[in-house]
Scaffold this motif. Structure first.
Motif, mmCIF file in Angstrom:
data_model
loop_
_atom_site.group_PDB
_atom_site.id
_atom_site.type_symbol
_atom_site.label_atom_id
_atom_site.label_comp_id
_atom_site.label_asym_id
_atom_site.label_seq_id
_atom_site.Cartn_x
_atom_site.Cartn_y
_atom_site.Cartn_z
ATOM 1 N N ASP A 158 21.614 -11.718 -11.005
ATOM 2 C CA ASP A 158 22.764 -11.195 -10.085
ATOM 3 C C ASP A 158 24.015 -12.249 -10.355
ATOM 4 O OD1 ASP A 158 24.554 -10.610 -8.067
ATOM 5 O OD2 ASP A 158 22.847 -10.864 -6.455
ATOM 6 N N THR A 159 25.405 -11.951 -10.852
ATOM 7 C CA THR A 159 26.261 -12.893 -11.052
ATOM 8 C C THR A 159 27.363 -12.579 -9.927
ATOM 9 O OG1 THR A 159 27.154 -11.162 -12.591
ATOM 10 C CG2 THR A 159 25.847 -12.566 -13.419
ATOM 11 N N SER A 160 27.007 -11.938 -8.936
ATOM 12 C CA SER A 160 28.044 -11.545 -7.857
ATOM 13 C C SER A 160 28.453 -13.046 -7.007
ATOM 14 C CB SER A 160 27.360 -10.632 -6.873
ATOM 15 O OG SER A 160 26.470 -11.075 -6.032
ATOM 16 N N ARG A 161 27.714 -13.941 -6.895
ATOM 17 C CA ARG A 161 27.927 -15.122 -6.269
ATOM 18 C C ARG A 161 27.565 -16.412 -6.972
ATOM 19 N NH1 ARG A 161 29.507 -14.393 -0.991
ATOM 20 N NH2 ARG A 161 28.700 -16.471 -0.322
ATOM 21 N N ARG A 191 33.531 -13.876 -9.766
ATOM 22 C CA ARG A 191 32.106 -14.273 -9.528
ATOM 23 C C ARG A 191 31.775 -15.420 -8.677
ATOM 24 N NH1 ARG A 191 29.277 -10.780 -13.099
ATOM 25 N NH2 ARG A 191 30.632 -9.791 -14.962
ATOM 26 N N ASN A 237 25.370 -19.717 -0.032
ATOM 27 C CA ASN A 237 24.599 -18.506 -0.337
ATOM 28 C C ASN A 237 24.552 -17.827 -1.878
ATOM 29 O OD1 ASN A 237 22.470 -16.449 0.314
ATOM 30 N ND2 ASN A 237 23.957 -15.102 0.696
ATOM 31 N N SER A 285 24.090 -16.511 -5.465
ATOM 32 C CA SER A 285 23.034 -15.750 -6.416
ATOM 33 C C SER A 285 22.724 -16.403 -7.596
ATOM 34 C CB SER A 285 23.649 -14.313 -6.578
ATOM 35 O OG SER A 285 24.751 -14.718 -7.715
ATOM 36 N N GLY A 286 23.535 -17.753 -7.938
ATOM 37 C CA GLY A 286 23.142 -18.524 -8.959
ATOM 38 C C GLY A 286 23.742 -19.774 -9.127
ATOM 39 N N VAL A 338 17.083 -19.809 -5.976
ATOM 40 C CA VAL A 338 18.293 -19.268 -6.487
ATOM 41 C C VAL A 338 18.213 -19.909 -7.878
ATOM 42 C CG1 VAL A 338 20.857 -19.859 -6.497
ATOM 43 C CG2 VAL A 338 19.738 -19.866 -4.324
#
Length: 297
Positions: free
Chosen positions: A37-40, A60, A95, A97-98, A119
């Motif tokens: 998941d590269t969204s955050r 991102r 928070n 995602s990575g 994470v």
């Protein structure tokens, strides 16, 4: 910049909570190469953040560390702290995602906790060389799932670095450079081998005046005199400032060729030592400052 940070008691209250989630996820995070998941993404390390922007993937990013001050737009992101003094709670509070972190982030205890959290944590190697920059670009691109973009950027960067390095190819007499990280307490802390200072000096067609040790170490007066630097190199906007008067008031530096000529070059620390997308320009600027019209475009 080889500063060792001790584990802080303030981290202790969070350890139990974070480690409670670690058992199932620790192995999955070890050796990870691609974020699911590269969204955050939390970016730790100035050059990592610059690469993300150069790839056009800044959308991102959810946070950055305090060394990530370029481009200007990055300053709008939440700051999770200095990359060598991270706290797990600070990084995890956004928070992510990575977590994409440059090697050398710390302290070790904090990084160990982050690696054992839920994470995904990807560590990007740091090598102070032409190839090291290309490797960083490819690893960041792979982590974000944009390999093709990364290969294109790496090819462009490779060409720019080669062009910058060619500019000093015809220089016969190479300048001897003493990279001074600090002069706190009257002690000169200088760059040996395996440092960003050493790497940029060599890429700019000069010679590190320091031999015999790696990392950043305090030099004796005798060692400074023996090094015979032609130029003192320092950085701005990173750590305590170093004034010319302070440098040349040091008797050992004053007795060197650099001291006699009062020759000092000071450049922005993130630009000079970032080893990222702007390094070709930094090489050029340093080479021009060293050799003037001997530089060939």
């Amino acid at each position: 910049m080889r500063v060792v940070f001790s584990f802080r008691p303030a981290l202790a209250p969070m350890l139990g909570v974070l480690l409670a989630f670690a058992t199932l996820s620790a192995k999955a995070n070890d050796g990870a190469a691609v974020f699911s998941d590269t969204s955050r993404i939390a970016s730790i390390g100035g050059s990592i953040t610059e690469i993300v922007y150069a790839l056009g993937e800044e959308g991102r990013l959810v946070a950055r560390d305090s060394t990530s001050s370029f481009p200007q737009a990055a300053l709008k992101l939440p700051d999770v702290g200095y990359m060598r003094a991270l706290s797990p709670e600070g990084v995890l509070s956004v928070n992510p995602s990575g977590i994409l972190a440059l090697h050398g982030s710390g302290p070790k205890e904090a990084v160990d906790v982050l690696k054992k959290s839920r994470v995904p944590f990807i560590e990007v190697p740091e090598h102070y060389s032409h190839e090291g920059i290309l490797e960083k670009i490819r690893i960041v691109g792979k982590a974000l799932g944009v390999d093709a973009k990364a290969e294109k950027l790496a090819a462009e960067m490779d060409a720019r670095l080669k062009a910058a390095e060619r500019q000093t190819a015809s220089i016969k007499e190479r300048k001897r450079i003493l990279f001074v990280l600090s002069t706190q307490g009257g002690k000169v802390l200088a760059a040996g081998s395996d440092t960003a200072g050493d790497g940029i000096i060599k890429l700019a067609g000069a010679v590190n005046a320091v031999e015999g040790f790696s990392g950043y170490k305090q030099m004796s007066d005798e060692a400074i005199v023996t090094a015979r630097p032609d130029v003192i190199l320092t950085m701005r906007n990173a750590g305590p400032p170093i004034s010319e008067d302070e440098l040349f008031a040091n008797p050992s530096i004053a007795s060197t060729p650099a001291g006699t000529a009062r020759k000092v070059i000071s450049m922005d620390g993130g630009y000079l030592l970032g080893f990222g997308p702007r390094t070709a320009e930094a090489i050029h600027d340093l080479a021009v400052a060293l050799y003037g019209n001997q530089i060939t475009d």
